[in-house]
Design a protein around this motif. Structure first.
Motif, PDB file in Angstrom:
ATOM      1  N   LYS A   4      24.954 -65.986 116.286  1.00 43.88           N
ATOM      2  CA  LYS A   4      25.645 -65.160 115.286  1.00 43.88           C
ATOM      3  C   LYS A   4      25.008 -63.797 115.058  1.00 43.88           C
ATOM      4  O   LYS A   4      25.567 -62.965 114.353  1.00 43.88           O
ATOM      5  CB  LYS A   4      25.759 -65.919 113.963  1.00 43.88           C
ATOM      6  CG  LYS A   4      24.433 -66.257 113.303  1.00 43.88           C
ATOM      7  CD  LYS A   4      24.640 -67.120 112.063  1.00 43.88           C
ATOM      8  CE  LYS A   4      23.333 -67.563 111.457  1.00 43.88           C
ATOM      9  NZ  LYS A   4      23.521 -68.461 110.317  1.00 43.88           N
ATOM     10  N   ILE A   5      23.843 -63.555 115.647  1.00 34.88           N
ATOM     11  CA  ILE A   5      23.130 -62.307 115.367  1.00 34.88           C
ATOM     12  C   ILE A   5      23.621 -61.185 116.281  1.00 34.88           C
ATOM     13  O   ILE A   5      24.014 -61.429 117.425  1.00 34.88           O
ATOM     14  CB  ILE A   5      21.603 -62.517 115.489  1.00 34.88           C
ATOM     15  CG1 ILE A   5      20.836 -61.519 114.637  1.00 34.88           C
ATOM     16  CG2 ILE A   5      21.155 -62.500 116.945  1.00 34.88           C
ATOM     17  CD1 ILE A   5      19.387 -61.921 114.379  1.00 34.88           C
ATOM     18  N   ASN A   6      23.648 -59.973 115.745  1.00 35.19           N
ATOM     19  CA  ASN A   6      23.995 -58.789 116.528  1.00 35.19           C
ATOM     20  C   ASN A   6      23.246 -57.594 115.947  1.00 35.19           C
ATOM     21  O   ASN A   6      22.515 -57.737 114.958  1.00 35.19           O
ATOM     22  CB  ASN A   6      25.516 -58.565 116.550  1.00 35.19           C
ATOM     23  CG  ASN A   6      26.101 -58.418 115.153  1.00 35.19           C
ATOM     24  OD1 ASN A   6      25.638 -57.620 114.346  1.00 35.19           O
ATOM     25  ND2 ASN A   6      27.132 -59.206 114.856  1.00 35.19           N
ATOM     26  N   ARG A   7      23.400 -56.448 116.552  1.00 35.79           N
ATOM     27  CA  ARG A   7      22.662 -55.258 116.077  1.00 35.79           C
ATOM     28  C   ARG A   7      22.982 -54.947 114.623  1.00 35.79           C
ATOM     29  O   ARG A   7      22.122 -54.500 113.878  1.00 35.79           O
ATOM     30  CB  ARG A   7      22.985 -54.048 116.948  1.00 35.79           C
ATOM     31  CG  ARG A   7      22.402 -54.136 118.328  1.00 35.79           C
ATOM     32  CD  ARG A   7      22.652 -52.877 119.122  1.00 35.79           C
ATOM     33  NE  ARG A   7      24.061 -52.511 119.124  1.00 35.79           N
ATOM     34  CZ  ARG A   7      24.812 -52.414 120.205  1.00 35.79           C
ATOM     35  NH1 ARG A   7      24.300 -52.632 121.386  1.00 35.79           N
ATOM     36  NH2 ARG A   7      26.079 -52.068 120.114  1.00 35.79           N
ATOM     37  N   GLU A   8      24.233 -55.165 114.233  1.00 39.33           N
ATOM     38  CA  GLU A   8      24.654 -54.788 112.880  1.00 39.33           C
ATOM     39  C   GLU A   8      24.081 -55.709 111.805  1.00 39.33           C
ATOM     40  O   GLU A   8      23.802 -55.264 110.697  1.00 39.33           O
ATOM     41  CB  GLU A   8      26.181 -54.768 112.794  1.00 39.33           C
ATOM     42  CG  GLU A   8      26.826 -53.604 113.531  1.00 39.33           C
ATOM     43  CD  GLU A   8      26.805 -53.755 115.053  1.00 39.33           C
ATOM     44  OE1 GLU A   8      26.924 -54.895 115.548  1.00 39.33           O
ATOM     45  OE2 GLU A   8      26.648 -52.728 115.738  1.00 39.33           O
ATOM     46  N   ASN A   9      23.920 -56.998 112.098  1.00 36.10           N
ATOM     47  CA  ASN A   9      23.438 -57.918 111.058  1.00 36.10           C
ATOM     48  C   ASN A   9      22.006 -58.381 111.286  1.00 36.10           C
ATOM     49  O   ASN A   9      21.501 -59.218 110.537  1.00 36.10           O
ATOM     50  CB  ASN A   9      24.382 -59.123 110.926  1.00 36.10           C
ATOM     51  CG  ASN A   9      24.390 -60.036 112.142  1.00 36.10           C
ATOM     52  OD1 ASN A   9      23.571 -59.910 113.051  1.00 36.10           O
ATOM     53  ND2 ASN A   9      25.348 -60.959 112.172  1.00 36.10           N
ATOM     54  N   PHE A  10      21.335 -57.839 112.301  1.00 36.56           N
ATOM     55  CA  PHE A  10      19.981 -58.294 112.626  1.00 36.56           C
ATOM     56  C   PHE A  10      19.038 -58.162 111.432  1.00 36.56           C
ATOM     57  O   PHE A  10      18.337 -59.115 111.077  1.00 36.56           O
ATOM     58  CB  PHE A  10      19.428 -57.509 113.826  1.00 36.56           C
ATOM     59  CG  PHE A  10      18.246 -58.178 114.474  1.00 36.56           C
ATOM     60  CD1 PHE A  10      18.416 -58.939 115.618  1.00 36.56           C
ATOM     61  CD2 PHE A  10      16.966 -58.064 113.950  1.00 36.56           C
ATOM     62  CE1 PHE A  10      17.339 -59.581 116.225  1.00 36.56           C
ATOM     63  CE2 PHE A  10      15.881 -58.698 114.535  1.00 36.56           C
ATOM     64  CZ  PHE A  10      16.074 -59.459 115.684  1.00 36.56           C
ATOM     65  N   ALA A  11      19.003 -57.004 110.803  1.00 38.09           N
ATOM     66  CA  ALA A  11      18.072 -56.774 109.684  1.00 38.09           C
ATOM     67  C   ALA A  11      18.351 -57.731 108.526  1.00 38.09           C
ATOM     68  O   ALA A  11      17.418 -58.273 107.926  1.00 38.09           O
ATOM     69  CB  ALA A  11      18.155 -55.321 109.219  1.00 38.09           C
ATOM     70  N   GLN A  12      19.619 -57.948 108.232  1.00 40.09           N
ATOM     71  CA  GLN A  12      19.981 -58.852 107.135  1.00 40.09           C
ATOM     72  C   GLN A  12      19.525 -60.273 107.436  1.00 40.09           C
ATOM     73  O   GLN A  12      18.924 -60.939 106.587  1.00 40.09           O
ATOM     74  CB  GLN A  12      21.485 -58.824 106.914  1.00 40.09           C
ATOM     75  CG  GLN A  12      21.960 -59.830 105.878  1.00 40.09           C
ATOM     76  CD  GLN A  12      23.477 -59.978 105.852  1.00 40.09           C
ATOM     77  OE1 GLN A  12      24.196 -59.125 106.344  1.00 40.09           O
ATOM     78  NE2 GLN A  12      23.950 -61.064 105.279  1.00 40.09           N
ATOM     79  N   LEU A  13      19.796 -60.754 108.658  1.00 41.26           N
ATOM     80  CA  LEU A  13      19.413 -62.128 109.004  1.00 41.26           C
ATOM     81  C   LEU A  13      17.899 -62.278 109.109  1.00 41.26           C
ATOM     82  O   LEU A  13      17.349 -63.314 108.708  1.00 41.26           O
ATOM     83  CB  LEU A  13      20.110 -62.561 110.296  1.00 41.26           C
ATOM     84  CG  LEU A  13      21.638 -62.690 110.185  1.00 41.26           C
ATOM     85  CD1 LEU A  13      22.245 -63.056 111.528  1.00 41.26           C
ATOM     86  CD2 LEU A  13      22.038 -63.689 109.120  1.00 41.26           C
ATOM     87  N   LEU A  63       8.614 -68.827 117.575  1.00 40.47           N
ATOM     88  CA  LEU A  63       9.755 -68.472 118.405  1.00 40.47           C
ATOM     89  C   LEU A  63      10.448 -67.250 117.826  1.00 40.47           C
ATOM     90  O   LEU A  63      10.711 -67.193 116.627  1.00 40.47           O
ATOM     91  CB  LEU A  63      10.731 -69.647 118.476  1.00 40.47           C
ATOM     92  CG  LEU A  63      10.149 -70.945 119.046  1.00 40.47           C
ATOM     93  CD1 LEU A  63      11.115 -72.101 118.841  1.00 40.47           C
ATOM     94  CD2 LEU A  63       9.814 -70.771 120.519  1.00 40.47           C
ATOM     95  N   HIS A  64      10.771 -66.303 118.690  1.00 40.05           N
ATOM     96  CA  HIS A  64      11.314 -65.014 118.251  1.00 40.05           C
ATOM     97  C   HIS A  64      12.662 -64.717 118.892  1.00 40.05           C
ATOM     98  O   HIS A  64      12.897 -65.077 120.044  1.00 40.05           O
ATOM     99  CB  HIS A  64      10.406 -63.853 118.703  1.00 40.05           C
ATOM    100  CG  HIS A  64       8.974 -63.992 118.412  1.00 40.05           C
ATOM    101  ND1 HIS A  64       8.350 -63.284 117.397  1.00 40.05           N
ATOM    102  CD2 HIS A  64       8.001 -64.728 119.006  1.00 40.05           C
ATOM    103  CE1 HIS A  64       7.054 -63.578 117.402  1.00 40.05           C
ATOM    104  NE2 HIS A  64       6.820 -64.459 118.374  1.00 40.05           N
ATOM    105  N   LEU A  65      13.485 -63.967 118.177  1.00 44.81           N
ATOM    106  CA  LEU A  65      14.545 -63.163 118.750  1.00 44.81           C
ATOM    107  C   LEU A  65      14.114 -61.732 118.538  1.00 44.81           C
ATOM    108  O   LEU A  65      13.656 -61.364 117.443  1.00 44.81           O
ATOM    109  CB  LEU A  65      15.885 -63.406 118.041  1.00 44.81           C
ATOM    110  CG  LEU A  65      16.515 -64.786 118.212  1.00 44.81           C
ATOM    111  CD1 LEU A  65      17.790 -64.892 117.376  1.00 44.81           C
ATOM    112  CD2 LEU A  65      16.805 -65.077 119.685  1.00 44.81           C
TER     113      LEU A  65
END
Length: 112
Positions: A46-55, A105-107
């Motif tokens: 579900k992660i993408n550039r737009e919501n990365f910081a929020q998640l 573990l990282h994204l």
């Protein structure tokens, strides 16, 4: 080699060298690496550039969660090798698959 910039979402687990979440101050010793990977893959879906910081702010176990996972710029040798190698392999704006380090573990999102 030049500096790069990245953000990340870290999920610590029982194998993390310091198994304490910097977001919650709770121990992660009871969280298996398998469960951490399952959760990370749910975020990957579900992660993408737009919501990365929020998640990252909501879930990352790194103190950088307060900055949406932003680690700032770093040069050669400043991060664990697996993390640095994975970051350098990404294009700016690209998100990695799971990356395992001593921290957990990282994204990773390469931002510069």
């Amino acid at each position: 080699m030049s500096k790069v910039r990245a953000s990340h979402l870290l999920i610590k687990n029982c194998n993390s060298r310091n198994p304490v979440s910097r977001r919650t101050n709770q121990s992660t010793e009871g969280y298996s690496e398998e469960d951490a990977m399952k959760e990370l893959m749910e975020y990957k879906a579900k992660i993408n550039r737009e919501n990365f910081a929020q998640l990252a702010a909501e879930r990352s176990d790194c103190g950088s969660c307060k900055q949406g996972g932003d680690l700032g710029e770093f040069g050669p040798g400043e991060m664990m090798k697996a993390f640095e190698d994975a970051t350098r392999a990404l294009q700016v704006g690209e998100i990695s698959g799971p990356v395992k380090t001593d921290s957990g573990l990282h994204l990773i999102l390469r931002t510069g």
